[in-house]
Design a protein around this motif. Sequence first.
Motif, PDB file in Angstrom:
ATOM      1  N   SER A  26      -3.175  15.419  17.390  1.00 56.16           N
ATOM      2  CA  SER A  26      -2.962  16.165  16.243  1.00 56.16           C
ATOM      3  C   SER A  26      -2.476  15.185  15.090  1.00 56.16           C
ATOM      4  O   SER A  26      -1.718  13.970  15.577  1.00 56.16           O
ATOM      5  N   ALA A  27      -2.693  15.685  13.910  1.00 54.85           N
ATOM      6  CA  ALA A  27      -2.168  14.657  12.930  1.00 54.85           C
ATOM      7  C   ALA A  27      -1.763  15.495  11.568  1.00 54.85           C
ATOM      8  O   ALA A  27      -2.344  16.459  11.549  1.00 54.85           O
ATOM      9  N   THR A  28      -0.951  14.788  10.946  1.00 54.71           N
ATOM     10  CA  THR A  28      -0.477  15.423   9.742  1.00 54.71           C
ATOM     11  C   THR A  28      -0.498  14.477   8.655  1.00 54.71           C
ATOM     12  O   THR A  28      -0.077  13.461   8.874  1.00 54.71           O
ATOM     13  N   LYS A  29      -1.283  15.028   7.313  1.00 52.69           N
ATOM     14  CA  LYS A  29      -1.391  13.959   6.658  1.00 52.69           C
ATOM     15  C   LYS A  29      -0.642  14.259   5.334  1.00 52.69           C
ATOM     16  O   LYS A  29      -0.339  15.374   4.854  1.00 52.69           O
ATOM     17  N   LEU A  30       0.031  13.232   4.816  1.00 50.63           N
ATOM     18  CA  LEU A  30       0.816  13.054   3.738  1.00 50.63           C
ATOM     19  C   LEU A  30       0.191  12.352   2.475  1.00 50.63           C
ATOM     20  O   LEU A  30      -0.362  11.280   2.770  1.00 50.63           O
ATOM     21  N   SER A  31       0.303  12.899   1.270  1.00 49.06           N
ATOM     22  CA  SER A  31      -0.372  12.341   0.266  1.00 49.06           C
ATOM     23  C   SER A  31       0.658  11.138  -0.391  1.00 49.06           C
ATOM     24  O   SER A  31       1.841  11.937  -0.532  1.00 49.06           O
ATOM     25  N   THR A  32       0.449   9.916  -0.183  1.00 46.19           N
ATOM     26  CA  THR A  32       1.464   8.995  -0.612  1.00 46.19           C
ATOM     27  C   THR A  32       0.868   8.122  -1.659  1.00 46.19           C
ATOM     28  O   THR A  32      -0.169   8.099  -2.219  1.00 46.19           O
ATOM     29  N   THR A  33       2.033   7.115  -2.269  1.00 41.80           N
ATOM     30  CA  THR A  33       1.530   6.422  -3.078  1.00 41.80           C
ATOM     31  C   THR A  33       2.254   4.919  -2.893  1.00 41.80           C
ATOM     32  O   THR A  33       3.282   4.682  -2.530  1.00 41.80           O
ATOM     33  N   GLY A  34       1.128   3.975  -2.774  1.00 39.95           N
ATOM     34  CA  GLY A  34       1.630   2.546  -2.440  1.00 39.95           C
ATOM     35  C   GLY A  34       2.840   1.999  -3.388  1.00 39.95           C
ATOM     36  O   GLY A  34       2.406   2.257  -4.897  1.00 39.95           O
ATOM     37  N   GLY A  35       3.777   1.427  -3.210  1.00 37.73           N
ATOM     38  CA  GLY A  35       4.725   0.994  -3.986  1.00 37.73           C
ATOM     39  C   GLY A  35       4.239  -0.284  -4.915  1.00 37.73           C
ATOM     40  O   GLY A  35       4.615  -0.271  -6.154  1.00 37.73           O
ATOM     41  N   PHE A  36       3.550  -0.995  -4.351  1.00 35.09           N
ATOM     42  CA  PHE A  36       2.940  -2.298  -5.046  1.00 35.09           C
ATOM     43  C   PHE A  36       1.869  -1.977  -6.262  1.00 35.09           C
ATOM     44  O   PHE A  36       1.937  -2.100  -7.172  1.00 35.09           O
ATOM     45  N   LEU A  37       0.712  -1.322  -5.811  1.00 36.81           N
ATOM     46  CA  LEU A  37      -0.408  -0.847  -6.577  1.00 36.81           C
ATOM     47  C   LEU A  37      -0.115   0.573  -7.311  1.00 36.81           C
ATOM     48  O   LEU A  37      -0.808   0.336  -8.400  1.00 36.81           O
ATOM     49  N   ARG A  38       0.751   1.237  -6.986  1.00 34.83           N
ATOM     50  CA  ARG A  38       1.213   2.262  -7.446  1.00 34.83           C
ATOM     51  C   ARG A  38      -0.150   3.444  -7.382  1.00 34.83           C
ATOM     52  O   ARG A  38      -0.594   3.933  -8.480  1.00 34.83           O
ATOM     53  N   ALA A  39      -0.990   3.071  -6.492  1.00 31.58           N
ATOM     54  CA  ALA A  39      -2.237   4.034  -6.329  1.00 31.58           C
ATOM     55  C   ALA A  39      -1.908   4.829  -5.086  1.00 31.58           C
ATOM     56  O   ALA A  39      -1.092   4.674  -4.184  1.00 31.58           O
ATOM     57  N   GLY A  40      -2.736   5.983  -5.063  1.00 32.97           N
ATOM     58  CA  GLY A  40      -2.646   6.884  -4.146  1.00 32.97           C
ATOM     59  C   GLY A  40      -3.267   6.392  -2.845  1.00 32.97           C
ATOM     60  O   GLY A  40      -4.221   5.661  -2.554  1.00 32.97           O
TER      61      GLY A  40
END
Length: 109
Positions: A26-40
Amino acid sequence: MKLIIAIIQDEDTNRLIKTMLQEGFSATKLSTTGGFLRAGNSTLLIGVEDERLDSCFAIIEKICKSRTQKLSSIAPMGGVPITSIGTEVEITVGGATVFILPVEGFKKI
Ligand code: 2BA
């Protein structure tokens, strides 16, 4: 039981989730943003019994590819540029950044 927190690239997310579900995780996905690239990017939360950890990691390793990305002198996070103006630097992102946390309890109520 362990809680796997896996930060992966968006390109690999659908395939990884699909395979995880097919294999009975089972998995849950969170949409996140990398702190360095500021990309999704995507962060998956996966609760795994200890005896299935190795097969969970094998799936992540198989699907999550490392990719190179060229960065210009644009400063990440609005800070100091990481290269001199006009030059590019190549960085390698991923396959996956994985944290493994012990789980004290697990309930579905
Ligand atoms: P970002 O923070 O956007 O970082 C993307 C990639 O940029 C990193 O790939 C790394 O190659 C490079 N990078 C990051 N910080 C850097 C720095 N200060 N100087 C030069 N290059 C740098 P990965 O290491 O594969 O990380 C992919 C993503 O995983 C990261 O995206 C971040 O969202 C997460 N991540 C990585 N390490 C983490 C950590 N210790 N704690 C929390 N999240 C982490």
